[in-house]
Design a protein around this motif. Structure first.
Motif, PDB file in Angstrom:
ATOM      1  N   ASN A 126      -4.184   2.016  -3.662  1.00 10.54           N
ATOM      2  CA  ASN A 126      -2.853   2.453  -4.076  1.00 10.54           C
ATOM      3  C   ASN A 126      -2.594   2.170  -5.555  1.00 10.54           C
ATOM      4  O   ASN A 126      -1.513   2.454  -6.065  1.00 10.54           O
ATOM      5  N   ALA A 180       0.817  -1.214   0.000  1.00  8.56           N
ATOM      6  CA  ALA A 180       0.000   0.000   0.000  1.00  8.56           C
ATOM      7  C   ALA A 180       0.850   1.264   0.000  1.00  8.56           C
ATOM      8  O   ALA A 180       0.302   2.371  -0.023  1.00  8.56           O
ATOM      9  N   PRO A 216       2.826   4.267  -1.397  1.00 10.62           N
ATOM     10  CA  PRO A 216       2.733   4.971  -2.694  1.00 10.62           C
ATOM     11  C   PRO A 216       3.938   4.791  -3.602  1.00 10.62           C
ATOM     12  O   PRO A 216       3.818   4.986  -4.818  1.00 10.62           O
ATOM     13  N   SER A 228       3.077   2.469  -6.340  1.00 11.63           N
ATOM     14  CA  SER A 228       2.010   2.817  -7.274  1.00 11.63           C
ATOM     15  C   SER A 228       2.605   3.155  -8.633  1.00 11.63           C
ATOM     16  O   SER A 228       3.668   3.769  -8.729  1.00 11.63           O
TER      17      SER A 228
END
Length: 750
Positions: free
Chosen positions: A520, A485, A487, A490
């Motif tokens: 995310n 999760a 970032p 991502s």
């Protein structure tokens, strides 16, 4: 560590690039805490920033403005992080004691001095082989004792250290990659770097772990580095350190790295289940083992004790049955272990109170027989063989091996001879030895290390002073162990693996964690599995699905169908979502499509019939239901829908027969009595209806008195069935009267 809200706010300001405000806040904080001595560095930053600001405000154009400004953010972060570490040390007696010990020892902790000392230790150990046998043991013990003390101090020094400079990081990376340094020392240092970076993010410590993971040829060191950088990656720090995302992105171009990260994330979930697995063993498996105590563990396995010969004659099958039960219990534990469960956590957690574990470094040090705390526990040659057979072949993590050896030494004289022989032969009944080839695999190494970490963060007495990667943040919404999760992952190739990880979470009922990973996911990375998982969360676990992009389950499944128009699973989810939304016509069409795609699945036809009934098309629904009933006359699901359709079609006599059969069956449900009551009420049998409603109330407990009875009746009958009742001429007045009649029968209030 002890956190300060003001410092956390300053970190937040730096993350949003609000430099001037961060400087003002830190200056105010420094005035309130003069013992932290931050004035000189802060004045320097403010002065340099003012020069840049004045230059810019006079209209001069600086091509390097963005880079210069970001450098100020970087300098402010380093200062704030160092202040945060000093603040935590000053406000914790535990950390103060560590700081005083390692920084007052007079050691030279520079990377160059460390490498020279560590390489010198390796040389000294090698030279011991030239010593006479009668002096070698004593000198070896003394050498290892001094080295262990130094390494424990070094561990504490590193994890409580301030922000590293670029040169320090480069030198430490070289030390951790040097073939002339003992792997045990390198593994311990990597753990210290991880712990330090977890508690106060340091981009240079983070860079060291990435470098070691990428370049080390030692799998033990490499896997510790992987766990280290994955768990210590600072959430949101990529705003301050854009190079963090760049470094990670470069690694993720390698499919093998993504594979190892997926394995690591899933292995973390197994760690979190350790205590539940222990409860399962204690409550379900161990009672069976203890119950059948007519058996004993021998070098040849499980054998029956000499029992009552008369009992054996009368019940000769009993011994075989007991043997099967015990073997089944052992098989269950082995299956749990093979699936990744930590089956030893419960037993060994009781052995973490030895003084050995007072030192934080001993929780992380790899197991080696020369450790001064256990080297003398080996004793005789027979004892040595017993211990080595266990620690070399059983799937114990490092801290459990130390626990075992320490405990073994305390009880060795009281171990029965048959057990000693079994241990000497390298076998433990019911437990399978792990081959050396298996122990060398990255996933095995990583699993054992994660078990060490979990034990530390669950059992170490001063664990509350430390960041816990297995816990939640203060508001319970950020799950530290769910590094997917973060970032920084991502919009990277790792997103292709989100579906696999989220699927694992869903199977383990980790719905909030699953939602955090899905949230995310970048827009380009939202594939079929993404929308399917989002739809499932929205549909079945709405409380856990906050933060997801699409607000409705039906929209999620609609997107999944756009990507795979022929997916039966997506269509089924879409149909159910529309049904829950009350859009029965759309749901009916979707179920009809499902029925055409898979005519052998009667559930689609049954659900389509329910939609028809809700749309007032009971006669049409009955055509399908009669066919289903003919094919499966004992299927209560079909009979319930058919009975409801008969009621809605006004065929009360047939519905009455169906409800009598349902209510008399072993699988009767409370709703059967409620629907039976509706059938009788619409047929004009008010007394009979009230009796059925009373059964429904009693099935729900019936102990809430008249008020509870009224509340249940109005909620589940008057409100839910308002259209059906009104459509059949039953007025609101009659509804109130029926409620009184039900309460009268249930509680005799008149």
């Amino acid at each position: 560590m002890e956190r300060n809200k003001t410092l956390d706010h300053i970190f937040s300001l730096l993350g949003s690039m609000a430099l001037s405000e961060a400087i003002d806040e830190l200056e105010t904080f420094g005035a309130a805490h003069p013992e932290l001595s931050l004035d000189a560095r802060l004045r320097e930053i403010r002065s340099d920033y003012r020069l840049m600001f004045d230059y810019w405000s006079k209209g001069f154009k600086d091509e390097q403005l963005e880079l210069v400004y970001r450098n100020f953010i970087y300098r402010m972060y380093r200062l704030t992080a160092d202040v945060g570490m000093r603040y935590a040390i000053a406000h914790s007696s535990y950390l103060t004691a560590i700081d005083n010990r390692v920084r007052s020892a007079g050691r030279d902790w520079s990377p160059a001095a460390l490498q020279a000392g560590l390489e010198g230790f390796v040389s000294d150990v090698a030279l011991l082989e030239l010593e006479p046998a009668h002096v070698r043991a004593e000198r070896k013990l003394g050498l290892h004792r001094a080295h262990r003390q130094m390494m424990n101090d070094l561990f504490d020094y590193i994890w409580t250290s301030s922000q590293w400079t670029d040169s320090t990081a480069e030198s430490m990376a070289q030390l951790l990659l040097a073939p002339t340094v003992d792997t045990i020392d390198q593994q311990l240092i990597v753990s210290a770097v991880m712990l330090g970076c977890m508690n106060m993010f340091d981009i240079n410590k983070f860079r060291v772990m990435l470098t070691v993971y990428r370049q080390s040829s030692d799998e033990q060191v490499r896997q510790r580095a992987l766990v280290g950088w994955a768990l210590s990656a600072g959430v949101g720090m990529h705003h301050i350190f854009p190079e963090e995302r760049e470094m990670v992105g470069g690694l993720l171009a390698d499919e093998h790295v993504c594979k190892e990260l997926v394995e690591l994330q899933i292995q973390l979930f197994y760690c979190l289940s350790a205590e539940n697995d222990n409860r399962k063993i204690q409550q379900e498996i161990m009672p069976d083992l203890l119950k059948h105590n007519g058996l004993s563990i021998t070098p040849n396995g499980i054998e029956e004790k000499e029992g009552d010969s008369i009992e054996d004659i009368i019940h000769p099958e009993e011994a075989e049955r007991r043997m099967e039960k015990v073997e089944e219990s052992f098989r269950r534990m082995l299956d749990m272990q093979k699936s990744g469960a930590d089956i030893y956590f419960g037993g060994f957690s009781q052995m973490k109170r030895f003084p050995f574990f007072d030192s934080i470094g001993n929780w992380f040090v790899p197991f080696y027989p020369e450790h001064p705390a256990i080297s003398q526990a080996y004793g005789t040659q027979a004892d040595t063989r017993m211990i080595r057979n266990i620690v070399d072949h059983m799937p114990f993590c490092n801290s459990d091996k130390y626990s075992f050896v320490i405990a073994f030494r305390q009880v060795v004289d009281r171990i029965p001879q048959n057990i000693r022989e079994m241990l000497a032969n390298g076998s433990v009944a019911g437990m399978e030895a792990v081959a050396a080839e298996e122990q060398g695999k990255p996933e095995y190494i990583r699993r054992q290390y994660l078990q060490d970490l979990y034990r530390f963060f669950r059992l170490y007495p001063s664990r509350s002073m430390l960041y816990n990667p297995f816990g939640h943040d203060a508001d319970g919404h950020v799950f530290n162990y769910v590094f997917f999760a973060n970032p920084i992952f991502s919009a990277t190739p790792l997103e292709a693996c989100y579906g696999e990880v989220v699927g694992c979470m869903m199977k383990r009922s980790m719905y909030r964690e699953a939602a955090s990973v899905l949230a995310n996911c970048s827009v380009p990375g939202r594939d079929f599995l993404y929308y399917m998982h989002c739809g499932s969360l929205r549909l079945h676990h709405p409380a856990a699905s906050g933060g997801l992009a699409l607000p409705q389950a039906s929209a999620c499944f609609e997107e999944a169908l756009r990507l795979r128009p022929d997916s039966a699973k997506a269509l089924s989810g879409y149909a159910r979502a529309k049904f829950y939304d009350g859009e029965y016509a759309v749901a009916e069409y979707a179920y009809a499509r499902l029925s055409a795609m898979h005519p052998e699945r009667k559930s689609s036809v049954l659900n389509m019939a329910v939609c028809m009934v809700n749309l007032g098309k009971s006669d049409e629904a009955l055509k399908h239901l009669y066919k289903l009933n003919y094919e499966s006359p004992d299927d209560d699901r079909v009979n319930r829908v058919m009975a409801r359709a008969l009621v809605c079609a006004g065929q009360y006599d047939k519905a009455e027969k169906a409800y009598l059969a349902l209510c008399a069956g072993q699988e009767a449900e409370p709703e059967d009595h409620l629907n039976h009551g509706l059938c009788r009420w619409l047929a004009g049998d008010k007394a009979g209806a009230a009796e059925c409603f009373v059964e429904y109330v009693r099935a729900h407990g019936g102990d809430a008195g008249v008020a509870g009875c009224r509340s249940l009746f109005y909620a589940d009958v008057a409100d839910k069935e308002r259209e059906l009742l009104a459509g059949n001429g039953i007025t609101p007045t009659e509804v109130h009267l029926m409620c009184d009649l039900v309460c009268d029968l249930a509680f005799r209030i008149r």
